[in-house]
Design a protein around this motif. Structure first.
Motif, PDB file in Angstrom:
ATOM      1  N   VAL A 115       4.213   7.143 -13.633  1.00  9.12           N
ATOM      2  CA  VAL A 115       4.263   7.804 -14.940  1.00  9.12           C
ATOM      3  C   VAL A 115       3.505   9.133 -14.923  1.00  9.12           C
ATOM      4  O   VAL A 115       3.915  10.108 -15.551  1.00  9.12           O
ATOM      5  N   TYR A 116       2.377   9.170 -14.198  1.00  6.47           N
ATOM      6  CA  TYR A 116       1.562  10.383 -14.104  1.00  6.47           C
ATOM      7  C   TYR A 116       1.440  10.785 -12.637  1.00  6.47           C
ATOM      8  O   TYR A 116       0.340  10.768 -12.057  1.00  6.47           O
ATOM      9  N   PRO A 117       2.528  11.168 -11.991  1.00  5.56           N
ATOM     10  CA  PRO A 117       2.489  11.432 -10.548  1.00  5.56           C
ATOM     11  C   PRO A 117       1.546  12.581 -10.211  1.00  5.56           C
ATOM     12  O   PRO A 117       1.512  13.611 -10.881  1.00  5.56           O
TER      13      PRO A 117
ATOM     14  N   PRO B 285       0.816  -1.235   0.000  1.00  5.18           N
ATOM     15  CA  PRO B 285       0.000   0.000   0.000  1.00  5.18           C
ATOM     16  C   PRO B 285       0.839   1.270   0.000  1.00  5.18           C
ATOM     17  O   PRO B 285       0.509   2.227  -0.699  1.00  5.18           O
ATOM     18  N   LEU B 286       1.921   1.291   0.768  1.00  9.48           N
ATOM     19  CA  LEU B 286       2.763   2.488   0.798  1.00  9.48           C
ATOM     20  C   LEU B 286       3.515   2.665  -0.515  1.00  9.48           C
ATOM     21  O   LEU B 286       3.709   3.799  -0.983  1.00  9.48           O
ATOM     22  N   GLY B 287       3.924   1.553  -1.120  1.00  8.90           N
ATOM     23  CA  GLY B 287       4.577   1.638  -2.416  1.00  8.90           C
ATOM     24  C   GLY B 287       3.638   2.171  -3.485  1.00  8.90           C
ATOM     25  O   GLY B 287       4.030   2.991  -4.326  1.00  8.90           O
ATOM     26  N   ILE B 288       2.380   1.723  -3.470  1.00  8.35           N
ATOM     27  CA  ILE B 288       1.385   2.227  -4.418  1.00  8.35           C
ATOM     28  C   ILE B 288       1.127   3.703  -4.170  1.00  8.35           C
ATOM     29  O   ILE B 288       0.992   4.498  -5.121  1.00  8.35           O
ATOM     30  N   LEU B 289       1.061   4.113  -2.904  1.00 16.04           N
ATOM     31  CA  LEU B 289       0.831   5.521  -2.591  1.00 16.04           C
ATOM     32  C   LEU B 289       1.956   6.392  -3.141  1.00 16.04           C
ATOM     33  O   LEU B 289       1.701   7.426  -3.780  1.00 16.04           O
ATOM     34  N   SER B 290       3.199   5.989  -2.915  1.00 18.01           N
ATOM     35  CA  SER B 290       4.321   6.769  -3.451  1.00 18.01           C
ATOM     36  C   SER B 290       4.339   6.735  -4.970  1.00 18.01           C
ATOM     37  O   SER B 290       4.700   7.723  -5.627  1.00 18.01           O
ATOM     38  N   HIS B 291       3.935   5.607  -5.554  1.00 19.98           N
ATOM     39  CA  HIS B 291       3.865   5.480  -7.013  1.00 19.98           C
ATOM     40  C   HIS B 291       2.866   6.481  -7.593  1.00 19.98           C
ATOM     41  O   HIS B 291       3.152   7.162  -8.581  1.00 19.98           O
ATOM     42  N   LEU B 292       1.701   6.584  -6.978  1.00 15.92           N
ATOM     43  CA  LEU B 292       0.658   7.475  -7.495  1.00 15.92           C
ATOM     44  C   LEU B 292       1.000   8.944  -7.266  1.00 15.92           C
ATOM     45  O   LEU B 292       0.643   9.798  -8.078  1.00 15.92           O
ATOM     46  N   LEU B 293       1.693   9.237  -6.185  1.00 13.88           N
ATOM     47  CA  LEU B 293       1.971  10.637  -5.853  1.00 13.88           C
ATOM     48  C   LEU B 293       3.267  11.149  -6.470  1.00 13.88           C
ATOM     49  O   LEU B 293       3.349  12.309  -6.878  1.00 13.88           O
ATOM     50  N   VAL B 294       4.300  10.283  -6.557  1.00 12.58           N
ATOM     51  CA  VAL B 294       5.635  10.791  -6.873  1.00 12.58           C
ATOM     52  C   VAL B 294       6.336  10.014  -7.990  1.00 12.58           C
ATOM     53  O   VAL B 294       6.850  10.610  -8.940  1.00 12.58           O
ATOM     54  N   THR B 295       6.388   8.699  -7.891  1.00 10.07           N
ATOM     55  CA  THR B 295       7.316   7.936  -8.738  1.00 10.07           C
ATOM     56  C   THR B 295       6.699   7.344  -9.997  1.00 10.07           C
ATOM     57  O   THR B 295       7.412   6.765 -10.808  1.00 10.07           O
TER      58      THR B 295
END
Length: 402
Positions: free
Chosen positions: A176-178, A164-174
């Motif tokens: 393709v469409y942060p 869940p934390l990895g997905i959160l950082s993926h969506l916010l920062v890391t």
């Protein structure tokens, strides 16, 4: 019609990027498809999502009180439903080397982050958009190596449960469409939705300001790179040579160099630097202004585009599911035409018989029901057409795009 036509252009642009070649195999140069649509289509989608939010929350007369509370709760429901569809589509896509990075799950994040901004007027929203454009990339660079990663290119239900934390950082920062930099487009669109888009002056202003913003971003970036020494500073950074720097300026950085901030002046697609955001935002504003002006004078040619743009959620989802079969690689131009013709034909036929697209109708009914429960029946017939009235049988410019 102008807003929906712009959405249709954004949809076609994403189809182009997902299917057509990004480079010339003989020269290695970027293809015309990449130059015209890469980054710009996704930014236009996000901008128009904000425009839809602005229209759906009162336009120039911002909803207040219980109606605004209902709008916020309705947007939460919309984000949840779009996120569920996005996770489902990602689960169908190949896990390794997928044919496309779906934007739907990111859209859910955009809408969740937009909830606190719905009550603001145009001036405040433009200022917030400028803040996200200026400061999101430096903040992302600080957070990049401090956030947990994820094993999936497209977030799925499995990763959501296990990382869940990895997905959160993926969506916010890391990803393709942060969401952090893309909120600049969403909030700018929300601000545009607070303007009188029926005004010819506003339409012309969007076109002119957008063109000037895009041209200005390119010009200042070029001046800083080649006139103020930015190119040479980047060339001296660790691990850099002319070939790698050329690839940077065409395709985007493969890493974020330490010891220099000069890479923040480039306008390469998907780099989300302040200049890249300004350029893509300018292109989006100019596209919207042009579509509004054309719809005002000669609406006929925009009809098919607007019909496709009125059901981008349905068509984009179907497009991604079709890409998951991975049969388009050998004949990209043929498959692009197939995707385009099928999408346009389906949109025109469905709209003529049923009106709103199937996924759009499901989301719209859920959101309208939620709004009524929160705001109460006494407010259901007050205000703009797009809040609680039945959707127009051809377009739905009060909906936030996807």
């Amino acid at each position: 019609m102008g807003v929906d036509a712009a959405r249709g252009i954004a949809l076609i642009g994403l189809m182009v990027i997902h299917i057509l070649p990004s480079w010339n195999p003989e020269t290695g140069d970027a293809s015309l498809a990449w130059i015209l649509f890469s980054g710009n289509s996704a930014a236009l989608f996000a901008l128009l999502a904000g425009v839809g939010l602005g229209l759906g929350t009162g336009g120039v007369s911002v909803h207040r009180g219980r109606r605004m509370t209902a709008d916020r709760v309705g947007l939460l429901v919309r984000a949840m439903l779009i996120g569920l569809v996005g996770l489902t589509v990602s689960s169908v896509m190949p896990a390794e080397d997928p044919p496309a990075a779906g934007i739907l799950v990111y859209y859910a994040a955009f809408f969740l982050l937009a909830v606190p901004f719905l009550h603001l007027g145009a001036r405040a929203l433009f200022l917030w958009a400028a803040g996200f454009a200026l400061f999101s990339q430096p903040l992302m660079q600080l957070l990049w190596n401090r956030l947990p990663g994820t094993t999936s290119y497209n977030p799925t239900f499995h990763e959501l449960a296990t990382e869940p934390l990895g997905i959160l950082s993926h969506l916010l920062v890391t990803g393709v469409y942060p969401a952090l930099p893309y909120m600049a487009y969403v909030l700018a669109g929300l601000a545009v939705g607070r303007l009188d888009l029926r005004s010819k002056t506003v339409q012309r202003t969007l076109l002119v300001v957008g063109a000037l913003l895009a041209a200005g971003a390119k010009a200042v970036s070029h001046l800083l790179l080649y006139g103020a020494g930015g190119y040479d500073r980047l060339l001296l950074s660790v691990g850099m040579d002319e070939e790698l720097l050329w690839r940077w300026l065409v395709w985007g950085p493969e890493f974020r160099p330490e010891g220099t901030a000069w890479w923040l002046v480039i306008t390469t697609r998907h780099t989300n630097t302040p200049f890249a955001i300004a350029f893509a935002l300018g292109v989006g504003l100019a596209t919207l202004g042009a579509c509004l002006l054309i719809a005002r004078r000669i609406p006929g040619p925009l009809g098919p585009l607007a019909t496709m743009g009125a059901m981008t959620f349905t068509l984009y989802t179907a497009h991604l599911l079709a890409l998951a079969a991975e049969v388009h690689y050998d004949e990209p131009f043929l498959w692009f035409l197939i995707h385009l013709v099928v999408a346009a034909t389906f949109a025109l036929a469905w709209c003529r018989v049923f009106g709103q697209g199937p996924l759009e109708r499901c989301v719209s009914v859920s959101v309208r029901t939620t709004r009524r429960l929160v705001a109460g029946p006494s407010t259901s017939a007050v205000g703009t057409r797009t809040v609680d009235a039945p959707p127009d049988r051809r377009t739905s410019t009060g909906e936030p795009g996807i």
